[in-house]
Structure formats: C-alpha cells, structure tokens
Design a protein around this motif. Structure first.
Motif, mmCIF file in Angstrom:
data_model
loop_
_atom_site.group_PDB
_atom_site.id
_atom_site.type_symbol
_atom_site.label_atom_id
_atom_site.label_comp_id
_atom_site.label_asym_id
_atom_site.label_seq_id
_atom_site.Cartn_x
_atom_site.Cartn_y
_atom_site.Cartn_z
ATOM 1 N N SER A 186 45.817 45.592 38.968
ATOM 2 C CA SER A 186 44.502 44.953 39.116
ATOM 3 C C SER A 186 44.543 43.819 40.132
ATOM 4 C CB SER A 186 43.995 44.444 37.764
ATOM 5 O OG SER A 186 44.904 43.542 37.173
ATOM 6 N N ALA A 187 45.704 43.195 40.310
ATOM 7 C CA ALA A 187 45.843 42.127 41.296
ATOM 8 C C ALA A 187 45.547 42.618 42.706
ATOM 9 C CB ALA A 187 47.258 41.552 41.232
ATOM 10 N N SER A 188 45.856 43.875 42.993
ATOM 11 C CA SER A 188 45.705 44.390 44.356
ATOM 12 C C SER A 188 44.243 44.528 44.760
ATOM 13 C CB SER A 188 46.414 45.740 44.483
ATOM 14 O OG SER A 188 47.819 45.580 44.362
ATOM 15 N N ILE A 272 49.181 36.402 42.831
ATOM 16 C CA ILE A 272 48.225 37.103 41.964
ATOM 17 C C ILE A 272 48.970 38.093 41.076
ATOM 18 C CG2 ILE A 272 46.037 38.335 41.878
ATOM 19 C CD1 ILE A 272 45.584 37.562 44.782
ATOM 20 N N HIS A 273 48.701 38.008 39.788
ATOM 21 C CA HIS A 273 49.390 38.822 38.782
ATOM 22 C C HIS A 273 48.390 39.491 37.853
ATOM 23 C CE1 HIS A 273 53.739 37.639 39.140
ATOM 24 N NE2 HIS A 273 53.171 36.697 39.884
ATOM 25 N N SER A 274 48.911 40.312 36.945
ATOM 26 C CA SER A 274 48.180 40.826 35.798
ATOM 27 C C SER A 274 49.012 40.512 34.560
ATOM 28 C CB SER A 274 47.965 42.335 35.898
ATOM 29 O OG SER A 274 47.362 42.675 37.132
ATOM 30 N N PRO A 275 48.371 40.232 33.417
ATOM 31 C CA PRO A 275 49.109 39.795 32.238
ATOM 32 C C PRO A 275 49.543 40.957 31.347
ATOM 33 C CG PRO A 275 46.766 39.564 31.856
ATOM 34 C CD PRO A 275 46.914 40.153 33.246
ATOM 35 N N TRP A 276 49.748 40.668 30.088
ATOM 36 C CA TRP A 276 50.013 41.686 29.071
ATOM 37 C C TRP A 276 48.804 42.604 28.965
ATOM 38 C CZ3 TRP A 276 53.629 44.139 26.660
ATOM 39 C CH2 TRP A 276 53.440 44.714 25.408
ATOM 40 N N VAL A 277 48.952 43.727 28.306
ATOM 41 C CA VAL A 277 47.984 44.805 28.408
ATOM 42 C C VAL A 277 46.659 44.533 27.684
ATOM 43 C CG1 VAL A 277 48.913 46.080 26.420
ATOM 44 C CG2 VAL A 277 47.786 47.322 28.286
ATOM 45 N N LEU A 278 46.646 43.723 26.617
ATOM 46 C CA LEU A 278 45.387 43.484 25.912
ATOM 47 C C LEU A 278 45.506 42.302 24.970
ATOM 48 C CD1 LEU A 278 44.789 46.067 23.009
ATOM 49 C CD2 LEU A 278 47.023 45.383 23.839
ATOM 50 N N GLY A 279 44.332 41.803 24.533
ATOM 51 C CA GLY A 279 44.262 40.780 23.506
ATOM 52 C C GLY A 279 44.319 39.359 24.018
ATOM 53 N N GLY A 280 43.539 38.463 23.388
ATOM 54 C CA GLY A 280 43.616 37.032 23.633
ATOM 55 C C GLY A 280 43.440 36.650 25.082
ATOM 56 N N ILE A 358 44.997 38.450 36.394
ATOM 57 C CA ILE A 358 43.818 39.305 36.412
ATOM 58 C C ILE A 358 43.993 40.420 35.374
ATOM 59 C CG2 ILE A 358 42.269 40.666 37.845
ATOM 60 C CD1 ILE A 358 42.700 37.778 38.868
ATOM 61 N N PRO A 359 43.189 40.453 34.317
ATOM 62 C CA PRO A 359 43.346 41.488 33.292
ATOM 63 C C PRO A 359 43.207 42.900 33.856
ATOM 64 C CG PRO A 359 41.907 39.744 32.517
ATOM 65 C CD PRO A 359 42.128 39.492 33.984
ATOM 66 N N PHE A 360 43.740 43.868 33.102
ATOM 67 C CA PHE A 360 43.691 45.267 33.527
ATOM 68 C C PHE A 360 42.344 45.923 33.246
ATOM 69 C CE2 PHE A 360 48.288 44.664 32.975
ATOM 70 C CZ PHE A 360 48.759 45.213 34.152
ATOM 71 N N GLY A 373 37.067 43.936 40.890
ATOM 72 C CA GLY A 373 38.220 43.176 41.368
ATOM 73 C C GLY A 373 37.977 42.624 42.757
ATOM 74 N N ARG A 374 37.394 43.442 43.628
ATOM 75 C CA ARG A 374 37.088 42.970 44.983
ATOM 76 C C ARG A 374 36.055 41.848 44.947
ATOM 77 N NH1 ARG A 374 36.577 48.906 45.716
ATOM 78 N NH2 ARG A 374 38.640 49.655 46.355
ATOM 79 N N GLY A 375 35.092 41.965 44.045
ATOM 80 C CA GLY A 375 34.095 40.909 43.905
ATOM 81 C C GLY A 375 34.711 39.587 43.494
ATOM 82 N N PHE A 376 35.705 39.647 42.600
ATOM 83 C CA PHE A 376 36.373 38.394 42.226
ATOM 84 C C PHE A 376 37.208 37.870 43.390
ATOM 85 C CE2 PHE A 376 39.693 35.757 40.328
ATOM 86 C CZ PHE A 376 38.870 34.806 39.732
ATOM 87 N N GLY A 377 37.719 38.762 44.218
ATOM 88 C CA GLY A 377 38.414 38.315 45.425
ATOM 89 C C GLY A 377 37.516 37.477 46.319
ATOM 90 N N LYS A 378 36.240 37.834 46.366
ATOM 91 C CA LYS A 378 35.264 37.034 47.109
ATOM 92 C C LYS A 378 35.153 35.641 46.495
ATOM 93 C CE LYS A 378 30.311 37.124 48.276
ATOM 94 N NZ LYS A 378 29.067 37.940 48.183
#
Length: 398
Positions: A186-188, A272-280, A358-360, A373-378
């Motif tokens: 999702s970071a990409s 830019i990263h993505s975290p664990w798969v779900l929750g919180g 950035i969550p998945f 995702g691109r919109g958040f890049g803006k």
C-alpha cells in the motif's frame, strides 16, 4: 525464495479428470500448498526467510472455469478486515472480497464458466511492473531522471528517481523511501501520488522550483519481486540495516551516497511503510515518533499539516500520531539495528525524519484502493510543500 506450483486434482464438485493449478512463480507471488482434500486447498504463507510469523501471500489459480474452490489457510492473521484482494481474468482490476466471506481462516470462490485465471492476495499487489507502468503514463515525465542506485545481490536494478528544479541549484532536498519491507504494497500507491502531485499539481510550483527529491521506491527490490515478507527477515531486515556494516547493497549504497549528494541541504526524510495486517492502530494512517524531543516537535508540525490537507478519501488524524515509547515504538523494537528514520536524523541539515504507516485495507473506516492511496500521496505532497515553505521563511527571517 523457492517458488512452487502444484497441479491439484480436485474431486467432489469437479468433473472427473479436471485439474486446477495454484502457482506463485511470478513477481510478488508467495504461497505454500500443504494438501488438497476434495474441493479444498490447504495453504499458508511462505515464511522460509523469516525469524517471525508474518502474513504476506499472493497466488494465481488456473483451469478454474465453472468450479467452486475453498482456500483454507493453516495460519492465523492472514486476512485484512475486508478479506483477500482478488482479480479475475487479469492481475490489474483488484477488488476486496469482503469481511463477511471469511470463515475459520478460509474463503470460498465460485468461478464462472468464462473464468480462466484468478489472482488472490492478502493486499493489492505492487511490483516493478506496476512502477514502470506508472512512469510510462505519468504527465511531465521530462522532469524525472530515472537511474540505477545499485544492483541487488540477485542482480536486479534498484530504481533511483530524481526530481530536480529546472534552473538554479535546489534550496532544499528531500529523501523519500518505500518498501524497506517487501510486502508493504500500500505504501507504493502513496508514493505514486506524491510523485504525480509534485510533477503536476498547479499549486506545488514551490516544490518544482526549489526542492530536489531523491526517491527510492524499492529498498528491498529482491524481496518485492520474489514475494518475500521482508519484515523480520533473518538475520535483520532492510529497515534495521543502518548501523555497523550494512548487509544489503541498497542500504550500504545510500549510506555511502546520500550524505555527499545532500551537501547539507537535506531537510526532510520520509520512509513509507504498511503496518500489521488488521486491528487497532493498524487500520489508521499514523506517523511514528522519534525519541528526541527537538525532532519530534518537527514531526508534530508535519502531522498537523497532514490532517489539514487530507481532502481525499483516505484521512489522516493527528490524534493517531504514535510517540516514541508507545505501543511497539520502543527501543526494544529497534534492537536488531538502526532504522532509516533514525539514520536520517544523523544527516547534515535534516530537521525532520519520519515514518508514515499506510494500512492495507481499512483506513479509519474507508476502504483502501490504488486511487485512494494516490489521493493520500497528494495530501503528503501538499504537506511537504507547506512544511518546507515554513522552514524557508523562518531561515529568511533569522
């Protein structure tokens, strides 16, 4: 990573002699097949290079016309809130299957007669192919200089992107990286949005006239293409490879090249990263705080700008900022080695070095998509502009 495929002779609702295939021998692919019982495939992520359990998987199925197959995972925590991402008859049009369709770590899909191939993944995938396609279609590509940072251990080219002011020497420089952990796709899409906005947004002339960007889209290039987890790679992953002697060619090269290139003008680094798969917290966009208060103050300024500029579908909320010492963001988490964010603080001239997660799938109640995702890049690009302008104004006043 060894790629696998298995011809599955399924019975039950399949006609005699028909077979389907499950394969992961393609860029980004990852799956291990344990066994087949009637119309159920028992599968799990390939963790062969990992010290700890992680969740990335991505496979394709063939010979599926008119069939109904259950995919049962032999590992917990392998689905986002919205279930798997899937693309039928191509690997371009991705959707989320839906949270209500996951039962006991499994999902079932009924294929139509016209279906010939299907892709399933824990997230919307992103590999070199996607980035090359993005660059081939981006507006104003003449403003981009694409070159090779280095070759990986497996001989792949690691892309380096420079976006430079057309005239004078840059007043400020920014370094942006992604995919230190190979599976964090999702970071990409956010990175695409940053690049596209810097190149084309009418109100971002300040960046085009004053700022030079060094962008590294695939820090773990081999891992991305091989379909590896990347996170918790043994003996340490790419984002813990910034002290002592670097194990990986990409981290070793930027540690050698970036300080000289920066020439004291790098004021900001962003990873830019993505975290664990779900929750919180893993279902919110959040910034990761640093240990040192003077740098955290700069992060706070940027965090407020992200919230202010979050006009698109994916929102950022300053309340989700994760200070150092909270949750996983402690010294214990960095025991393997120095992260890029921490290393960025050592660069001459840097005022802020930060990480965005950035969550998945679920982003504060909104559904992640490539366009989202691109919109958040803006949002990020406009926030960078305002942050750098404030620094420039302060320096002129001083």
């Amino acid at each position: 990573m060894k790629k696998v495929f298995l011809v599955l002779s399924l019975i039950g609702n399949f006609a005699f002699g028909q077979e389907i295939k499950i394969e992961s021998d393609f860029p980004g692919g990852n799956i291990i097949i344990s066994k087949i019982t009637q119309d159920t495939a028992y599968i799990k992520p390939d963790l062969s290079l990992n010290e700890r359990e992680w969740f990335h998987w991505y496979f394709k199925t063939l010979n599926i016309s008119g069939k109904r197959v259950t995919f049962k995972f032999e590992q917990n925590n392998v689905f986002t809130k919205y279930g798997p991402a899937y693309s039928i008859n191509n690997d371009r049009t991705w959707k989320w299957y839906g949270e209500s369709r996951i039962t006991n770590n499994s999902f079932t899909y009924s294929f139509n007669e016209e279906d010939t191939i299907a892709y399933f993944s824990v997230s919307i995938p992103y590999t070199e192919k996607n980035f090359n396609e993005f660059l081939s279609n981006v507006k104003n590509p003449d403003l981009i200089e694409k070159s090779t940072l280095c070759l990986t251990d497996e001989g792949r080219k690691v892309e380096k992107i420079l976006i430079s002011p057309s005239g004078d020497e840059p007043k400020q420089r920014v370094v942006i990286t992604a995919r230190h952990h190979a599976c964090e796709s999702s970071a990409s899409f956010v990175l695409e949005g940053i690049i596209e906005s810097v190149l084309n947004e009418k109100n971002l002339e300040y960046l085009r006239e004053n700022v030079e960007f060094l962008i590294l889209p695939f820090m773990d290039k081999d891992g991305v293409e091989n379909g590896e987890q990347g996170k918790y790679r043994a003996p340490r992953d790419h984002n813990r490879d910034y002290d002592s002697v670097s194990l990986y060619q990409t981290t070793a090269t930027i540690r050698n090249q970036i300080p000289e290139w920066g020439d004291g003008k790098i004021v900001m680094t962003l990873d830019i990263h993505s975290p664990w798969v779900l929750g919180g917290d893993n279902e919110t966009i959040y910034m990761v705080g640093v240990e040192y208060s003077q740098f955290e103050k700069e992060q706070m300024k940027f965090s407020h700008l992200l919230e202010k500029n979050a006009w698109e579908d994916l929102k950022y909320y300053h309340k989700n900022f994760m200070p150092f010492g909270v949750s996983w963001n402690t010294n214990k988490n960095y025991s393997q080695g120095l992260s890029f964010m921490e290393w960025g603080l050592t660069l001459n001239g840097v005022l802020m070095s930060t990480t965005l997660e950035i969550p998945f799938a679920n982003v504060s109640g909104a559904t992640f998509s490539a366009d989202g995702g691109r919109g958040f890049g803006k949002t990020v690009a406009y926030s960078i502009k305002e942050y750098l302008q404030s620094i420039s104004a302060k320096n002129e006043f001083d």
